[in-house]
Each structure stands twice: as structure tokens, then as C-alpha cells.
Design an enzyme around this catalytic site. Structure first.
Site, PDB file in Angstrom:
ATOM      1  N   ASP A 125      67.673  28.828  12.248  1.00  0.00           N
ATOM      2  CA  ASP A 125      66.762  29.485  13.179  1.00  0.00           C
ATOM      3  C   ASP A 125      67.191  30.942  13.374  1.00  0.00           C
ATOM      4  O   ASP A 125      67.701  31.573  12.456  1.00  0.00           O
ATOM      5  CB  ASP A 125      66.769  28.706  14.499  1.00  0.00           C
ATOM      6  CG  ASP A 125      65.423  28.711  15.195  1.00  0.00           C
ATOM      7  OD1 ASP A 125      65.036  29.775  15.720  1.00  0.00           O
ATOM      8  OD2 ASP A 125      64.769  27.658  15.209  1.00  0.00           O
ATOM      9  N   ASP A 134      75.502  26.065  28.899  1.00  0.00           N
ATOM     10  CA  ASP A 134      74.928  24.722  28.869  1.00  0.00           C
ATOM     11  C   ASP A 134      74.910  24.129  27.463  1.00  0.00           C
ATOM     12  O   ASP A 134      74.237  23.131  27.219  1.00  0.00           O
ATOM     13  CB  ASP A 134      73.503  24.759  29.435  1.00  0.00           C
ATOM     14  CG  ASP A 134      73.119  23.462  30.134  1.00  0.00           C
ATOM     15  OD1 ASP A 134      74.008  22.647  30.407  1.00  0.00           O
ATOM     16  OD2 ASP A 134      71.914  23.261  30.394  1.00  0.00           O
ATOM     17  N   HIS A 157      64.647  31.895  20.418  1.00  0.00           N
ATOM     18  CA  HIS A 157      64.010  30.703  19.843  1.00  0.00           C
ATOM     19  C   HIS A 157      65.036  29.662  19.410  1.00  0.00           C
ATOM     20  O   HIS A 157      64.901  28.466  19.715  1.00  0.00           O
ATOM     21  CB  HIS A 157      63.134  31.134  18.665  1.00  0.00           C
ATOM     22  CG  HIS A 157      62.363  30.020  18.021  1.00  0.00           C
ATOM     23  ND1 HIS A 157      62.889  29.219  17.034  1.00  0.00           N
ATOM     24  CD2 HIS A 157      61.084  29.590  18.217  1.00  0.00           C
ATOM     25  CE1 HIS A 157      61.981  28.338  16.652  1.00  0.00           C
ATOM     26  NE2 HIS A 157      60.874  28.544  17.348  1.00  0.00           N
ATOM     27  N   SER A 321      57.616  23.970  16.997  1.00  0.00           N
ATOM     28  CA  SER A 321      59.056  24.274  17.046  1.00  0.00           C
ATOM     29  C   SER A 321      59.767  23.445  18.097  1.00  0.00           C
ATOM     30  O   SER A 321      60.952  23.136  17.968  1.00  0.00           O
ATOM     31  CB  SER A 321      59.285  25.754  17.381  1.00  0.00           C
ATOM     32  OG  SER A 321      59.335  26.555  16.242  1.00  0.00           O
TER      33      SER A 321
END
Length: 473
Positions: A125, A134, A157, A321
Site C-alpha cells: 500500500d 494503536d 490509506h 479497499s
């Protein structure tokens, strides 16, 4: 540029070395500068990408060792860029998700969150926010195949995809399907499009990323590629060859609202490849999602999906996606083929995609009560996914529900309860005693349960009710 001799599908270092030798021979034969070589392909396919002159291209096309020489195409990220809900222009607002952890509707829909501890997902990606609090990011194995850009995500993204799969189950932001799994950033897309359009993922980089994971991903790992674009058999073959070597890949159907067979790499088919369409929180097929079976195996949540974003932030976006990473999380956490939990509505190809889940759909019975020879009788229709049924019973208001019987049929007579004046009630009688109630749930063969049925009540005037501690299984 690809060689005619692609050797064999199964990889080995000996075969990879053969590719290296051939690359070097061709480079020297055609006076290609070392610094012109951009990527070397040795595992998923055999060849290289390079900056070439027109004369070099024409000469290479005539060489007996060369299968093809082609220009570098750009592919797209699979999200809807003009539909965001972030309340700022610079993508730094937390959307209040950092105050308390939110379980996104998509994670719940697919049976999550599940425990992803010790599992690994490779994300081809825009990179991943390498120090997002996180995420557990394997920085050592993360790599960028975009010149001048690090594996750290400057777009957002890739971090969003990683969060859907593996965001930690803690007190902040969101939680992923395979919560706490390790993610690896394989950067194959620019942070921003290098041209006037939205395409920002060079095929040469994408092929190098696939080559890299083919050699480095371990059994049990999952690779997600939320990228799509024009048909390209070389790209299709690269993901198929990766799958041949045991790599499990989740791909997107694409966002053109048309036939998924017209786009790569999502049109590739293999038992280790799952191509995914998108649906909303009402299980309605997303208007933007491509369709078609094959290549699509499943549909999963792809509308209004909150997840992590670059610079330690969060964001809600749409796209196929977002759908594929849900399937990736299921595969990663369970290690097995997803269950089907209903089907999408309004699939344009009239062949509804099954919805992937870590849990199967087990239909809840609707029970009709009657009386047979002074005994309570329960009847219901067979429900989808049911292997057997549990009858749970409650005696008066002074006891709790307990398992009373387990049967494979869809009819049950409680011979342990009897009364000549027995009658069915639609609600519990006002008296705390003198009545009995039943509810039923279906059981899947793998041990999953449906929701409980409606409750059927019986009132007794002077009959026999066996104490709840005794079972009539």
C-alpha cells in the site's frame, strides 16, 4: 521487462540466483547503467524494471531471452477520495475515536474483534504509520519500493487498511478484526499521485512488493493488496505465483461499479486468493463496488468504515479497499476459510456475494406452541445452518433459564410437564408460579449458536412440572 524463461512456479534461492545472473547479463549486453535498474524480480516473476532509452527498448524487444518490454503503468488505491467525514481539512482530527475505543460496525459484522496476537499481515500500500500507538508494526521487515519515500505512510490509506486488520484491542481509537496482529509495511504507492490523475501505484513497484512477500511471507501470514487498475496478465501472474508458493492474498474487486473481471489484480483466481466486493451496514451492495463471480469470493464492509490514519490519527472512508482487509483479518485470526453469514442485497450481477465472517449464519427459529395430550408441544421450521436445536426452559419467575433438551428434529413434546387444563399464553401469567416457558436456539455443526427464538409460555392449573434441575435430553 520480463524474461521468456520464467523457470518454475515454486521458488528457491537457486532459481532466484539464475534470474540475477540473467539480469546482469542483459544489463551488460545492452549497456544499461546499474543505477538505471529500478527493481529486480526473482521470485513471483523473473525480470527487472529500468529506465531505458528508446534504442535500448527496441534492441531488447528483439532479444531471444526477452518475453516483453512494456511501459510502467500506474494503479489506483481502492477508496473513494471525494467522500470523507473528517471534520478538518488537514486530516488530524480524531473524530472523537481516541476518547474511548470504538468497535467499528464492520468488525462486528464479520464476527470480530478476534485475537490476532502472534499473527502477521503484509500490507502492500502507501506504507503504514510506523509508530502509530494503536498498531504493532514490524519495522525491521517493512520496506519501500518507492524511490525517495520511506515505508512510513505519508498518505493514510495503508494505515487505514492496517487498522481494519490489526488495530489493538485497548482503550483508544478503533479495534481491528485480528486485534493486535503484527503488520508489515510494503510501500508500493506514492504518498500523492505523481501525475494529474489519481493513480499513484507504479506497476513496477507493485510487482517488486509481490516479489518481496513471495520470498518473505511465512505460512499462516496474509497479504492484503487494496490496489486496482487495468488488466495486466503479468500482475495477475505475479499474485498467482505468490499464491502457488503458499502466500494467502486478499484483493479488491475495484471501485468502477462494473465487472471485476476487467481489472487487475482482483480478477486473478487461485485457492489462496480471495477477491472481495463491498457492502454497507444494511448488507446492501455498495454502488461503487465492482461485481462478478468469479473472481469475487466474498463481500465485506466497505461503506463508512472508521480506522486508523497517518500521524497517529483516525478517519472514516469508503471503498473496496476497506472490504478486503476484513477478510484478511478473518483469515489471519482463524487460519481457515471464512464462514458465510448471509448474502448481500442488490448485487448487480444477480448472483449475491456471500458475506464473509468468522462465524456462520445460523437462523433463529420461530416457535409455535400447542398442547398434545396434556403436554407442551413446540414446533418450528428448520433454520439455515442448523445442525441441532437446544430447548431452554424456565419454570415460573423464581428460576433461571436452563438447557432442557437437545434434539435434531424441529418438534418437541415435553413429557415431563403435564396438565389437563394446560394452555398456551402469549406472555407470562401474572402469578409467579404455575407456569413454564420455553425458547429454542439453533446450533451450527461447528458449535456456533443462533439467537434465541421467541418465548412460548404455558399456564398450568393443577398439573405436574418436573423441577428444572431434571433434564429430558
Amino acid at each position: 521487462m520480463l524474461f521468456k524463461n520464467q523457470f518454475e512456479n515454486r521458488i528457491s534461492e537457486a532459481i532466484a540466483q539464475q534470474s540475477n545472473v540473467l539480469i546482469e547479463q542483459v544489463r551488460q549486453d545492452f549497456n544499461i547503467r546499474k543505477d538505471s535498474i529500478m527493481h529486480r524480480y526473482k521470485y513471483a516473476l523473473k525480470g527487472f524494471s529500468a529506465k531505458l532509452t528508446k534504442n535500448q527498448v527496441e534492441a531488447l524487444e528483439k532479444d531471444a531471452r526477452i518475453l516483453k518490454v512494456k511501459p510502467n503503468k500506474l494503479y489506483s488505491l481502492g477508496y473513494i477520495k471525494n467522500k470523507t467525514r473528517l471534520k478538518s481539512d488537514n486530516h488530524v482530527l480524531k473524530n472523537n475515536l481516541n476518547i474511548n475505543q470504538t468497535i467499528p460496525w464492520g468488525v462486528t459484522r464479520v464476527g470480530g474483534p478476534l485475537d490476532g496476537t502472534g499473527k502477521k499481515a503484509w500490507i502492500l500500500d502507501t506504507g503504514i504509520d510506523l509508530d502509530h500507538p494503536d498498531l504493532n508494526v514490524d519495522v525491521a521487515n517493512s520496506v519501500s519500493f518507492i524511490a525517495t519515500e520511506p515505508a512510513d505512510d505519508g498518505n493514510g490509506h495503508g494505515t487505514h487498511v492496517a487498522g481494519i486488520i490489526a488495530a489493538k484491542n485497548n482503550s483508544q481509537d478503533v479495534v481491528g478484526v485480528a486485534a493486535g496482529a503484527t503488520v508489515v509495511a510494503i510501500k508500493v504507492c506514492y504518498d500523492e499521485s505523481p501525475g494529474p490523475g489519481e493513480d499513484q501505484c507504479p506497476e513496477s513497484s507493485l510487482l517488486n512488493g509481490i516479489d518481496y512477500i513471495t520470498n518473505n511471507a511465512a505460512p499462516g501470514d496474509v497479504v492484503n493488496i487494496s490496489i486496482w487498475g487495468p488488466i495486466d496478465t503479468d500482475l495477475d501472474n505475479a499474485v498467482i505465483n505468490a499464491a502457488n508458493n503458499g502466500v494467502r492474498l486478499t484483493l479488491i474487486s475495484g471501485n468502477a461499479g462494473s465487472n471485476a473481471n476487467d481489472y487487475s489484480p482482483g480478477r486473478a483466481n487461485h485457492s489462496n486468493i480471495w477477491t472481495v466486493s463491498a457492502h454497507d451496514n444494511n448488507d446492501n451492495f455498495a454502488s461503487f463496488s465492482n461485481y462478478g463471480n468469479p473472481p469475487i469470493e466474498y463481500s465485506n464492509p466497505g461503506v463508512d468504515i472508521p480506522s486508523l490514519w497517518k500521524n497517529g490519527n483516525t478517519k472514516t472512508i469508503d471503498g473496496t479497499s476497506m472490504a478486503a482487509p476484513h477478510v484478511a483479518g478473518i483469515l489471519l485470526a482463524t487460519g481457515q476459510e471464512p464462514y458465510t453469514n448471509k448474502q448481500v442485497n442488490n448485487d448487480p450481477d444477480s448472483n449475491p456475494d456471500p458475506i464473509a465472517s468468522s462465524e456462520p449464519y445460523v437462523g433463529s427459529p420461530y416457535v409455535i406452541g400447542s398442547v398434545q395430550n396434556d403436554h407442551p408441544k413446540l414446533d418450528w421450521s428448520a433454520t439455515e445452518g442448523a445442525y441441532e436445536y437446544e430447548i431452554h426452559r424456565k419454570v415460573g419467575s423464581s428460576t433461571t433459564w436452563g438447557l432442557w433438551a437437545t434434539i435434531s428434529s424441529t418438534s418437541y413434546v415435553d413429557m415431563m410437564t403435564s396438565d389437563p387444563d394446560l394452555r398456551v399464553m402469549s406472555s407470562p401469567p401474572s402469578s409467579p408460579d404455575g407456569w413454564v416457558a420455553y425458547k429454542v436456539r439453533a446450533v451450527h455443526q461447528d458449535g456456533f449458536f443462533s439467537f434465541f427464538s421467541n418465548i412460548v409460555y404455558y399456564e398450568l392449573s393443577d398439573g405436574t412440572i418436573v423441577p428444572h434441575s431434571t433434564s429430558s435430553k
